[in-house]
Design a protein around this motif. Structure first.
Motif, PDB file in Angstrom:
ATOM      1  N   ARG A  89       0.793  -1.381  -0.098  1.00  0.00           N
ATOM      2  CA  ARG A  89       0.009   0.057  -0.048  1.00  0.00           C
ATOM      3  C   ARG A  89       1.139   1.217   0.057  1.00  0.00           C
ATOM      4  N   ASN A  90       1.902   1.084   0.669  1.00  0.00           N
ATOM      5  CA  ASN A  90       2.500   2.441   0.826  1.00  0.00           C
ATOM      6  C   ASN A  90       3.821   2.615   0.066  1.00  0.00           C
ATOM      7  N   ALA A  91       4.298   1.660  -0.539  1.00  0.00           N
ATOM      8  CA  ALA A  91       5.578   1.703  -1.151  1.00  0.00           C
ATOM      9  C   ALA A  91       5.288   1.794  -2.596  1.00  0.00           C
ATOM     10  N   LEU A  92       4.563   0.509  -2.895  1.00  0.00           N
ATOM     11  CA  LEU A  92       4.428   0.568  -4.501  1.00  0.00           C
ATOM     12  C   LEU A  92       3.722   1.684  -5.141  1.00  0.00           C
ATOM     13  N   LYS A  93       2.981   2.419  -4.202  1.00  0.00           N
ATOM     14  CA  LYS A  93       2.188   3.397  -5.047  1.00  0.00           C
ATOM     15  C   LYS A  93       3.087   4.586  -5.533  1.00  0.00           C
ATOM     16  N   PHE A  94       4.480   4.568  -5.054  1.00  0.00           N
ATOM     17  CA  PHE A  94       5.547   5.477  -5.449  1.00  0.00           C
ATOM     18  C   PHE A  94       6.486   5.027  -6.601  1.00  0.00           C
ATOM     19  N   LEU A  95       6.147   3.727  -7.013  1.00  0.00           N
ATOM     20  CA  LEU A  95       6.973   3.228  -8.134  1.00  0.00           C
ATOM     21  C   LEU A  95       6.310   3.731  -9.316  1.00  0.00           C
ATOM     22  N   ARG A  96       7.106   4.396 -10.178  1.00  0.00           N
ATOM     23  CA  ARG A  96       6.706   4.958 -11.471  1.00  0.00           C
ATOM     24  C   ARG A  96       6.407   3.852 -12.483  1.00  0.00           C
ATOM     25  N   PRO A  97       5.317   4.017 -13.295  1.00  0.00           N
ATOM     26  CA  PRO A  97       5.130   3.094 -14.500  1.00  0.00           C
ATOM     27  C   PRO A  97       6.235   2.881 -15.164  1.00  0.00           C
ATOM     28  N   GLY A  98       6.573   1.412 -15.127  1.00  0.00           N
ATOM     29  CA  GLY A  98       7.521   0.853 -16.104  1.00  0.00           C
ATOM     30  C   GLY A  98       8.720   0.658 -15.237  1.00  0.00           C
ATOM     31  N   GLY A  99       8.560   1.089 -13.805  1.00  0.00           N
ATOM     32  CA  GLY A  99       9.771   0.961 -12.888  1.00  0.00           C
ATOM     33  C   GLY A  99       9.776  -0.612 -12.149  1.00  0.00           C
ATOM     34  N   TYR A 100      11.056  -1.043 -11.747  1.00  0.00           N
ATOM     35  CA  TYR A 100      11.219  -2.428 -11.199  1.00  0.00           C
ATOM     36  C   TYR A 100      10.993  -2.398  -9.774  1.00  0.00           C
ATOM     37  N   CYS A 101      10.277  -3.330  -9.296  1.00  0.00           N
ATOM     38  CA  CYS A 101      10.198  -3.906  -7.850  1.00  0.00           C
ATOM     39  C   CYS A 101      10.927  -5.212  -7.851  1.00  0.00           C
ATOM     40  N   VAL A 102      12.047  -5.268  -6.949  1.00  0.00           N
ATOM     41  CA  VAL A 102      12.888  -6.196  -6.836  1.00  0.00           C
ATOM     42  C   VAL A 102      13.024  -6.621  -5.298  1.00  0.00           C
ATOM     43  N   LEU A 103      12.638  -7.691  -5.043  1.00  0.00           N
ATOM     44  CA  LEU A 103      12.603  -8.363  -3.620  1.00  0.00           C
ATOM     45  C   LEU A 103      13.367  -9.580  -3.466  1.00  0.00           C
ATOM     46  N   VAL A 104      14.321  -9.326  -2.610  1.00  0.00           N
ATOM     47  CA  VAL A 104      14.709 -10.784  -2.224  1.00  0.00           C
ATOM     48  C   VAL A 104      14.341 -11.127  -0.999  1.00  0.00           C
ATOM     49  N   VAL A 105      13.804 -12.318  -0.976  1.00  0.00           N
ATOM     50  CA  VAL A 105      12.741 -13.028   0.061  1.00  0.00           C
ATOM     51  C   VAL A 105      13.573 -14.231   0.415  1.00  0.00           C
ATOM     52  N   GLY A 106      13.644 -14.365   1.569  1.00  0.00           N
ATOM     53  CA  GLY A 106      14.430 -15.423   2.435  1.00  0.00           C
ATOM     54  C   GLY A 106      13.290 -16.545   2.652  1.00  0.00           C
ATOM     55  N   GLU A 107      13.751 -17.820   2.328  1.00  0.00           N
ATOM     56  CA  GLU A 107      12.792 -19.202   2.693  1.00  0.00           C
ATOM     57  C   GLU A 107      12.830 -19.039   4.291  1.00  0.00           C
ATOM     58  N   THR A 108      11.757 -19.509   4.969  1.00  0.00           N
ATOM     59  CA  THR A 108      11.596 -19.643   6.376  1.00  0.00           C
ATOM     60  C   THR A 108      11.799 -21.360   6.553  1.00  0.00           C
ATOM     61  N   VAL A 109      12.839 -21.543   7.441  1.00  0.00           N
ATOM     62  CA  VAL A 109      12.694 -23.045   7.642  1.00  0.00           C
ATOM     63  C   VAL A 109      12.764 -23.212   9.354  1.00  0.00           C
ATOM     64  N   PHE A 110      11.940 -24.096   9.768  1.00  0.00           N
ATOM     65  CA  PHE A 110      11.682 -24.320  11.215  1.00  0.00           C
ATOM     66  C   PHE A 110      12.120 -25.805  11.420  1.00  0.00           C
ATOM     67  N   ARG A 111      13.182 -25.923  12.234  1.00  0.00           N
ATOM     68  CA  ARG A 111      13.337 -27.409  12.722  1.00  0.00           C
ATOM     69  C   ARG A 111      13.581 -28.141  11.681  1.00  0.00           C
ATOM     70  N   LYS A 112      14.335 -27.739  10.421  1.00  0.00           N
ATOM     71  CA  LYS A 112      14.633 -28.603   9.288  1.00  0.00           C
ATOM     72  C   LYS A 112      13.142 -28.809   8.481  1.00  0.00           C
ATOM     73  N   ARG A 113      12.108 -28.253   8.973  1.00  0.00           N
ATOM     74  CA  ARG A 113      10.955 -28.236   8.173  1.00  0.00           C
ATOM     75  C   ARG A 113      10.720 -27.112   7.114  1.00  0.00           C
ATOM     76  N   VAL A 114      10.727 -26.984   6.159  1.00  0.00           N
ATOM     77  CA  VAL A 114      10.602 -26.072   5.199  1.00  0.00           C
ATOM     78  C   VAL A 114       8.969 -25.589   5.006  1.00  0.00           C
ATOM     79  N   THR A 115       8.641 -24.348   5.287  1.00  0.00           N
ATOM     80  CA  THR A 115       7.224 -23.879   5.020  1.00  0.00           C
ATOM     81  C   THR A 115       7.317 -23.382   3.936  1.00  0.00           C
ATOM     82  N   THR A 116       5.832 -23.044   3.393  1.00  0.00           N
ATOM     83  CA  THR A 116       5.968 -22.663   1.873  1.00  0.00           C
ATOM     84  C   THR A 116       6.829 -21.196   1.757  1.00  0.00           C
ATOM     85  N   HIS A 117       7.385 -21.248   0.653  1.00  0.00           N
ATOM     86  CA  HIS A 117       8.103 -20.037   0.504  1.00  0.00           C
ATOM     87  C   HIS A 117       7.301 -18.692   0.796  1.00  0.00           C
TER      88      HIS A 117
END
Ligand SMILES: C[S@@+](CC[C@H](N)C(=O)[O-])C[C@H]1O[C@@H](n2cnc3c(N)ncnc32)[C@H](O)[C@@H]1O
Length: 382
Positions: free
Chosen positions: A298-326
Protein backbone atom coordinates in the motif's frame (compact mmCIF):
# COMPACT_ATOMS: atom_id res chain seq x y z
CA UNK A 1 4.15 -13.34 -17.93
CA UNK A 2 1.10 -14.75 -16.09
CA UNK A 3 2.17 -16.57 -12.93
CA UNK A 4 0.23 -18.87 -10.66
CA UNK A 5 1.13 -18.78 -7.01
CA UNK A 6 2.69 -22.10 -6.03
CA UNK A 7 4.86 -22.25 -9.11
CA UNK A 8 7.59 -19.95 -8.01
CA UNK A 9 10.26 -22.36 -6.86
CA UNK A 10 9.51 -24.63 -9.80
CA UNK A 11 10.11 -21.95 -12.40
CA UNK A 12 12.86 -20.00 -10.64
CA UNK A 13 16.09 -19.61 -12.55
CA UNK A 14 19.39 -20.34 -10.81
CA UNK A 15 21.33 -17.27 -9.77
CA UNK A 16 24.05 -16.33 -12.26
CA UNK A 17 27.39 -17.85 -11.24
CA UNK A 18 29.04 -14.43 -10.85
CA UNK A 19 26.82 -13.91 -7.75
CA UNK A 20 28.58 -16.79 -6.05
CA UNK A 21 32.04 -15.39 -6.62
CA UNK A 22 33.96 -14.32 -3.53
CA UNK A 23 33.82 -10.58 -2.90
CA UNK A 24 35.47 -8.88 -5.84
CA UNK A 25 38.53 -6.79 -5.02
CA UNK A 26 36.64 -3.77 -6.31
CA UNK A 27 33.94 -4.14 -3.65
CA UNK A 28 33.93 -1.19 -1.25
CA UNK A 29 35.31 -1.98 2.21
CA UNK A 30 32.45 0.08 3.62
CA UNK A 31 30.25 -2.93 2.92
CA UNK A 32 32.18 -4.77 5.64
CA UNK A 33 31.74 -1.99 8.18
CA UNK A 34 29.87 -4.14 10.70
CA UNK A 35 27.95 -7.42 10.90
CA UNK A 36 24.18 -7.54 10.49
CA UNK A 37 21.96 -10.60 10.46
CA UNK A 38 20.32 -11.26 7.10
CA UNK A 39 22.75 -8.95 5.31
CA UNK A 40 22.64 -9.22 1.55
CA UNK A 41 25.81 -10.07 -0.37
CA UNK A 42 26.99 -6.79 -1.96
CA UNK A 43 27.70 -8.59 -5.23
CA UNK A 44 23.97 -9.43 -5.53
CA UNK A 45 22.97 -5.83 -4.78
CA UNK A 46 25.48 -4.73 -7.43
CA UNK A 47 24.09 -6.99 -10.16
CA UNK A 48 20.44 -6.20 -9.36
CA UNK A 49 21.13 -2.46 -9.44
CA UNK A 50 23.11 -2.72 -12.69
CA UNK A 51 20.37 -4.74 -14.30
CA UNK A 52 17.21 -2.99 -13.15
CA UNK A 53 18.22 0.64 -12.70
CA UNK A 54 20.06 3.32 -14.67
CA UNK A 55 22.47 6.04 -13.49
CA UNK A 56 20.71 8.85 -11.62
CA UNK A 57 17.60 6.71 -11.02
CA UNK A 58 15.90 7.09 -7.64
CA UNK A 59 16.14 3.73 -5.81
CA UNK A 60 14.08 2.99 -2.69
CA UNK A 61 15.10 0.41 -0.07
CA UNK A 62 12.48 0.53 2.67
CA UNK A 63 14.06 -2.39 4.64
CA UNK A 64 17.63 -1.12 4.40
CA UNK A 65 19.19 -3.21 7.22
CA UNK A 66 22.91 -2.60 7.18
CA UNK A 67 22.60 -0.45 4.06
CA UNK A 68 24.05 -2.82 1.44
CA UNK A 69 21.65 -1.83 -1.35
CA UNK A 70 21.70 1.95 -0.66
CA UNK A 71 25.52 2.02 -0.46
CA UNK A 72 25.93 0.05 -3.67
CA UNK A 73 23.31 2.26 -5.35
CA UNK A 74 25.21 5.38 -4.33
CA UNK A 75 28.50 3.92 -5.57
CA UNK A 76 26.82 3.20 -8.91
CA UNK A 77 25.64 6.81 -9.24
CA UNK A 78 21.99 6.23 -8.32
CA UNK A 79 19.99 8.47 -5.97
CA UNK A 80 18.78 6.70 -2.84
CA UNK A 81 16.00 6.57 -0.29
CA UNK A 82 16.73 4.18 2.61
CA UNK A 83 14.60 3.39 5.65
CA UNK A 84 14.38 0.80 8.42
CA UNK A 85 12.74 0.49 11.86
CA UNK A 86 15.79 -0.90 13.65
CA UNK A 87 18.03 1.82 15.18
CA UNK A 88 21.19 -0.26 14.63
CA UNK A 89 20.22 -0.73 10.97
CA UNK A 90 19.65 3.02 10.57
CA UNK A 91 23.04 3.80 12.15
CA UNK A 92 24.82 1.37 9.83
CA UNK A 93 22.99 2.61 6.74
CA UNK A 94 23.75 6.23 7.60
CA UNK A 95 27.35 5.37 8.54
CA UNK A 96 27.90 3.92 5.07
CA UNK A 97 26.13 6.71 3.20
CA UNK A 98 27.63 9.52 5.29
CA UNK A 99 31.23 8.25 5.69
CA UNK A 100 33.77 11.08 5.38
CA UNK A 101 35.47 11.29 1.99
CA UNK A 102 38.98 10.34 3.18
CA UNK A 103 40.88 8.61 5.97
CA UNK A 104 42.40 11.96 6.95
CA UNK A 105 38.96 13.55 7.43
CA UNK A 106 37.66 10.54 9.34
CA UNK A 107 40.77 10.46 11.57
CA UNK A 108 40.49 14.18 12.40
CA UNK A 109 36.85 13.67 13.32
CA UNK A 110 37.87 10.74 15.53
CA UNK A 111 40.48 12.78 17.43
CA UNK A 112 37.89 15.49 18.16
CA UNK A 113 35.22 13.05 19.32
CA UNK A 114 37.63 11.14 21.57
CA UNK A 115 38.76 14.40 23.22
CA UNK A 116 35.18 15.61 23.79
CA UNK A 117 34.06 12.18 25.03
CA UNK A 118 36.74 12.26 27.71
CA UNK A 119 35.24 15.50 29.05
CA UNK A 120 31.86 13.88 29.58
CA UNK A 121 30.77 12.72 33.07
CA UNK A 122 31.44 9.13 34.05
CA UNK A 123 28.57 6.66 34.36
CA UNK A 124 27.55 5.28 37.75
CA UNK A 125 27.45 1.49 37.94
CA UNK A 126 23.71 1.46 38.61
CA UNK A 127 23.08 3.30 35.32
CA UNK A 128 24.37 0.25 33.44
CA UNK A 129 22.48 -3.05 33.57
CA UNK A 130 24.38 -6.17 34.69
CA UNK A 131 23.90 -7.96 31.37
CA UNK A 132 25.79 -5.14 29.64
CA UNK A 133 28.51 -4.83 32.31
CA UNK A 134 29.41 -8.48 32.09
CA UNK A 135 30.72 -7.99 28.54
CA UNK A 136 33.33 -5.32 29.32
CA UNK A 137 36.17 -4.22 31.52
CA UNK A 138 34.65 -1.31 33.53
CA UNK A 139 37.08 1.29 32.11
CA UNK A 140 36.55 0.14 28.52
CA UNK A 141 32.82 0.42 29.07
CA UNK A 142 33.13 3.97 30.44
CA UNK A 143 35.10 5.12 27.36
CA UNK A 144 32.83 3.33 24.90
CA UNK A 145 29.66 4.74 26.46
CA UNK A 146 30.90 8.31 26.62
CA UNK A 147 32.15 8.05 23.02
CA UNK A 148 28.72 6.72 21.96
CA UNK A 149 27.03 9.64 23.75
CA UNK A 150 29.30 12.14 22.04
CA UNK A 151 28.56 10.66 18.59
CA UNK A 152 24.82 10.55 19.32
CA UNK A 153 24.83 14.20 20.46
CA UNK A 154 26.78 15.30 17.35
CA UNK A 155 24.71 12.98 15.11
CA UNK A 156 27.96 11.38 13.90
CA UNK A 157 26.52 8.12 12.63
CA UNK A 158 29.74 7.11 10.88
CA UNK A 159 31.91 6.98 14.00
CA UNK A 160 28.99 5.58 15.97
CA UNK A 161 28.77 2.76 13.41
CA UNK A 162 32.54 2.20 13.72
CA UNK A 163 32.22 1.95 17.50
CA UNK A 164 29.36 -0.58 17.24
CA UNK A 165 31.35 -2.57 14.70
CA UNK A 166 34.19 -3.21 17.19
CA UNK A 167 31.94 -3.61 20.23
CA UNK A 168 32.04 -7.35 20.69
CA UNK A 169 34.20 -10.21 19.45
CA UNK A 170 37.09 -12.22 20.79
CA UNK A 171 39.83 -10.61 18.71
CA UNK A 172 42.26 -8.06 20.20
CA UNK A 173 40.94 -5.24 17.98
CA UNK A 174 37.54 -5.39 19.70
CA UNK A 175 36.31 -3.92 22.97
CA UNK A 176 34.51 -6.69 24.84
CA UNK A 177 35.66 -9.67 26.81
CA UNK A 178 35.80 -12.72 24.49
CA UNK A 179 32.42 -13.04 22.84
CA UNK A 180 30.87 -13.79 19.50
CA UNK A 181 30.72 -11.13 16.81
CA UNK A 182 27.31 -11.31 15.17
CA UNK A 183 25.02 -12.10 18.10
CA UNK A 184 26.39 -11.18 21.57
CA UNK A 185 27.29 -14.24 23.64
CA UNK A 186 30.18 -14.33 26.08
CA UNK A 187 32.76 -17.01 25.30
CA UNK A 188 34.16 -17.18 28.81
CA UNK A 189 33.90 -20.98 28.91
CA UNK A 190 36.09 -21.32 25.87
CA UNK A 191 38.42 -18.57 27.14
CA UNK A 192 38.37 -18.78 30.96
CA UNK A 193 39.67 -15.70 32.75
CA UNK A 194 42.43 -17.55 34.63
CA UNK A 195 43.84 -19.08 31.43
CA UNK A 196 43.49 -15.99 29.24
CA UNK A 197 43.91 -13.00 31.59
CA UNK A 198 44.98 -10.69 28.72
CA UNK A 199 41.50 -11.06 27.15
CA UNK A 200 39.96 -9.51 30.26
CA UNK A 201 42.19 -6.43 30.49
CA UNK A 202 41.11 -2.89 29.72
CA UNK A 203 40.96 -2.22 25.96
CA UNK A 204 41.96 1.27 24.83
CA UNK A 205 39.33 2.76 22.54
CA UNK A 206 41.29 5.29 20.43
CA UNK A 207 43.85 2.94 18.82
CA UNK A 208 41.18 0.36 18.06
CA UNK A 209 38.95 2.93 16.37
CA UNK A 210 41.94 4.33 14.47
CA UNK A 211 42.77 0.82 13.24
CA UNK A 212 39.13 0.33 12.24
CA UNK A 213 39.31 3.52 10.15
CA UNK A 214 42.50 2.35 8.43
CA UNK A 215 40.84 -0.96 7.52
CA UNK A 216 37.71 0.81 6.27
CA UNK A 217 39.63 3.28 4.10
CA UNK A 218 41.87 0.74 2.39
CA UNK A 219 39.99 1.66 -0.76
CA UNK A 220 38.48 4.98 -1.80
CA UNK A 221 34.77 5.62 -1.47
CA UNK A 222 33.84 7.94 -4.24
CA UNK A 223 30.18 8.71 -3.70
CA UNK A 224 28.01 11.74 -3.91
CA UNK A 225 26.31 12.42 -0.59
CA UNK A 226 23.85 14.82 -2.20
CA UNK A 227 22.39 11.79 -3.96
CA UNK A 228 20.98 10.59 -0.62
CA UNK A 229 17.44 11.91 -0.91
CA UNK A 230 16.23 10.42 2.37
CA UNK A 231 17.49 8.05 5.06
CA UNK A 232 16.28 7.24 8.53
CA UNK A 233 14.05 5.50 10.97
CA UNK A 234 10.69 4.82 9.26
CA UNK A 235 8.27 1.93 9.55
CA UNK A 236 7.01 0.92 6.13
CA UNK A 237 3.49 1.30 7.56
CA UNK A 238 4.17 5.05 7.86
CA UNK A 239 6.18 5.51 4.68
CA UNK A 240 5.51 8.83 2.94
CA UNK A 241 7.62 10.09 0.04
CA UNK A 242 7.48 13.37 -1.80
CA UNK A 243 8.76 11.99 -5.10
CA UNK A 244 8.17 8.95 -7.27
CA UNK A 245 10.86 6.28 -7.48
CA UNK A 246 12.36 4.56 -10.52
CA UNK A 247 12.97 1.28 -8.72
CA UNK A 248 12.37 -0.44 -5.42
CA UNK A 249 15.13 -2.90 -4.56
CA UNK A 250 14.87 -4.34 -1.07
CA UNK A 251 14.98 -7.46 1.12
CA UNK A 252 11.95 -7.63 3.43
CA UNK A 253 12.41 -8.95 6.99
CA UNK A 254 12.66 -12.70 7.51
CA UNK A 255 10.12 -12.39 10.28
CA UNK A 256 10.03 -15.89 11.63
CA UNK A 257 13.64 -16.68 11.15
CA UNK A 258 15.63 -13.63 12.18
CA UNK A 259 15.11 -11.51 15.26
CA UNK A 260 16.61 -8.11 14.61
CA UNK A 261 16.16 -6.78 18.15
CA UNK A 262 17.31 -9.78 20.14
CA UNK A 263 20.31 -10.50 17.94
CA UNK A 264 21.48 -6.88 17.95
CA UNK A 265 20.62 -6.22 21.61
CA UNK A 266 24.04 -5.16 22.88
CA UNK A 267 24.72 -2.75 20.04
CA UNK A 268 21.16 -1.47 20.33
CA UNK A 269 21.60 -0.81 24.04
CA UNK A 270 24.42 1.60 23.16
CA UNK A 271 22.00 3.46 20.89
CA UNK A 272 18.96 3.31 23.13
CA UNK A 273 19.53 2.59 26.82
CA UNK A 274 16.00 1.25 27.18
CA UNK A 275 16.89 -1.87 25.14
CA UNK A 276 16.36 -4.90 27.35
CA UNK A 277 18.32 -8.14 27.54
CA UNK A 278 16.25 -10.26 25.18
CA UNK A 279 18.33 -13.42 25.53
CA UNK A 280 17.39 -16.18 25.45
CA UNK A 281 13.75 -15.48 24.57
CA UNK A 282 12.99 -14.40 21.00
CA UNK A 283 11.24 -11.02 20.89
CA UNK A 284 9.17 -11.30 17.74
CA UNK A 285 7.15 -14.46 18.19
CA UNK A 286 4.28 -13.32 16.07
CA UNK A 287 4.82 -13.55 12.37
CA UNK A 288 4.00 -10.13 10.99
CA UNK A 289 5.04 -10.86 7.43
CA UNK A 290 1.54 -10.44 6.02
CA UNK A 291 1.03 -7.10 7.74
CA UNK A 292 4.42 -5.88 6.54
CA UNK A 293 3.78 -7.07 2.99
CA UNK A 294 0.43 -5.34 3.06
CA UNK A 295 1.96 -2.08 4.32
CA UNK A 296 4.68 -2.36 1.67
CA UNK A 297 2.12 -2.94 -1.08
CA UNK A 298 0.00 0.00 0.00
CA UNK A 299 2.67 2.50 0.96
CA UNK A 300 5.74 1.79 -1.17
CA UNK A 301 4.39 0.48 -4.48
CA UNK A 302 2.27 3.56 -5.08
CA UNK A 303 5.50 5.60 -5.41
CA UNK A 304 6.94 3.30 -8.09
CA UNK A 305 6.68 4.96 -11.47
CA UNK A 306 5.00 3.06 -14.31
CA UNK A 307 7.65 0.94 -16.03
CA UNK A 308 9.80 0.82 -12.88
CA UNK A 309 11.09 -2.40 -11.31
CA UNK A 310 10.31 -3.76 -7.87
CA UNK A 311 12.93 -6.33 -6.91
CA UNK A 312 12.43 -8.25 -3.68
CA UNK A 313 14.99 -10.61 -2.17
CA UNK A 314 12.89 -12.95 -0.04
CA UNK A 315 14.37 -15.51 2.34
CA UNK A 316 12.83 -18.94 2.79
CA UNK A 317 11.73 -19.77 6.33
CA UNK A 318 12.82 -23.07 7.83
CA UNK A 319 11.66 -24.32 11.23
CA UNK A 320 13.59 -27.21 12.74
CA UNK A 321 14.43 -28.57 9.31
CA UNK A 322 10.79 -28.24 8.16
CA UNK A 323 10.52 -25.97 5.15
CA UNK A 324 7.30 -23.96 5.10
CA UNK A 325 5.74 -22.55 1.95
CA UNK A 326 8.16 -20.04 0.56
CA UNK A 327 7.10 -16.59 1.83
CA UNK A 328 7.63 -15.23 -1.68
CA UNK A 329 4.49 -17.10 -2.77
CA UNK A 330 2.26 -15.33 -0.27
CA UNK A 331 4.04 -12.08 -0.84
CA UNK A 332 3.52 -12.19 -4.58
CA UNK A 333 -0.17 -12.95 -4.27
CA UNK A 334 -0.67 -10.08 -1.80
CA UNK A 335 1.36 -7.58 -3.84
CA UNK A 336 -0.43 -8.32 -7.10
CA UNK A 337 -3.84 -8.16 -5.42
CA UNK A 338 -3.11 -4.68 -3.99
CA UNK A 339 -1.26 -3.51 -7.12
CA UNK A 340 -2.59 -5.42 -10.19
CA UNK A 341 -0.27 -3.37 -12.43
CA UNK A 342 2.66 -5.47 -11.20
CA UNK A 343 3.88 -8.11 -13.64
CA UNK A 344 6.34 -10.88 -12.89
CA UNK A 345 9.43 -10.51 -15.08
CA UNK A 346 11.71 -13.10 -13.58
CA UNK A 347 12.23 -15.28 -10.49
CA UNK A 348 15.79 -16.01 -9.42
CA UNK A 349 16.81 -18.54 -6.79
CA UNK A 350 19.92 -18.22 -4.67
CA UNK A 351 21.23 -20.56 -1.96
CA UNK A 352 22.39 -18.82 1.22
CA UNK A 353 25.72 -20.25 2.30
CA UNK A 354 26.00 -21.31 5.96
CA UNK A 355 28.44 -18.52 6.74
CA UNK A 356 25.78 -15.91 6.04
CA UNK A 357 23.22 -17.41 8.40
CA UNK A 358 23.03 -16.33 12.02
CA UNK A 359 21.99 -19.79 13.23
CA UNK A 360 22.77 -23.02 11.44
CA UNK A 361 19.99 -25.05 13.03
CA UNK A 362 16.45 -24.32 14.14
CA UNK A 363 14.75 -21.34 12.55
CA UNK A 364 16.86 -20.10 9.69
CA UNK A 365 16.69 -19.06 6.09
CA UNK A 366 18.26 -21.35 3.52
CA UNK A 367 17.17 -20.16 0.12
CA UNK A 368 16.39 -16.77 -1.26
CA UNK A 369 13.97 -16.15 -4.08
CA UNK A 370 14.39 -12.90 -5.92
CA UNK A 371 11.12 -11.61 -7.32
CA UNK A 372 11.62 -9.25 -10.22
CA UNK A 373 8.36 -7.41 -10.83
CA UNK A 374 7.62 -4.52 -13.16
CA UNK A 375 4.84 -1.98 -12.95
CA UNK A 376 2.88 -1.78 -16.19
CA UNK A 377 2.76 1.36 -18.14
CA UNK A 378 6.02 3.16 -18.79
CA UNK A 379 9.12 2.60 -20.85
CA UNK A 380 11.70 0.01 -19.74
CA UNK A 381 14.54 1.87 -18.03
CA UNK A 382 17.44 -0.48 -18.81
C1 LIG B 1 16.46 -8.79 5.58
S1 LIG B 1 16.77 -7.36 6.53
C2 LIG B 1 17.50 -6.27 5.36
C3 LIG B 1 18.94 -6.60 5.14
C4 LIG B 1 19.65 -5.62 4.22
N1 LIG B 1 19.28 -5.78 2.84
C5 LIG B 1 21.16 -5.75 4.39
O1 LIG B 1 21.86 -6.08 3.43
O2 LIG B 1 21.63 -5.56 5.52
C6 LIG B 1 15.17 -6.69 6.77
C7 LIG B 1 15.13 -5.40 7.55
O3 LIG B 1 13.76 -4.99 7.67
C8 LIG B 1 13.64 -4.24 8.87
N2 LIG B 1 12.21 -4.13 9.21
C9 LIG B 1 11.42 -5.04 9.86
N3 LIG B 1 10.16 -4.59 9.95
C10 LIG B 1 10.13 -3.37 9.33
C11 LIG B 1 9.11 -2.41 9.08
N4 LIG B 1 7.84 -2.61 9.49
N5 LIG B 1 9.43 -1.26 8.43
C12 LIG B 1 10.71 -1.04 8.02
N6 LIG B 1 11.73 -1.90 8.24
C13 LIG B 1 11.45 -3.06 8.87
C14 LIG B 1 14.50 -5.00 9.87
O4 LIG B 1 14.89 -4.16 10.93
C15 LIG B 1 15.66 -5.47 8.98
O5 LIG B 1 16.75 -4.60 9.12
Amino acid sequence: MVMMVGQLTAIAEAAPCEWKAPSPKAESRLHQLAPYIGKLKPVIAHHLLQRYTAPNDVVLDCFSGSGTIPLEALLLGRRVLAYDTNPYAVTLTRAKLEAPASLEMASEQLVQRIASAEERPRYEDEQIPDWVRKFFHPETLQSALRFADECIEKDDQFLLGCLLSILHHQRPGFLSYPSSHLVPYLRDRKFPRDEYPEMYEERALAPRLAAKLRRTYKDTHSKNRSSVLGVGHTNVSDLELDCSVDAIITSPPYMNALDYVRDNRLRMWFLDRRTADYSPEPTEKKDQSDAITDAFARNALKFLRPGGYCVLVVGETVFRKRVTTHPAERMLSKLTSVCPALQVEQIIQDEIPDVRRSRRSGAATKRELILVLRKDGGPISM
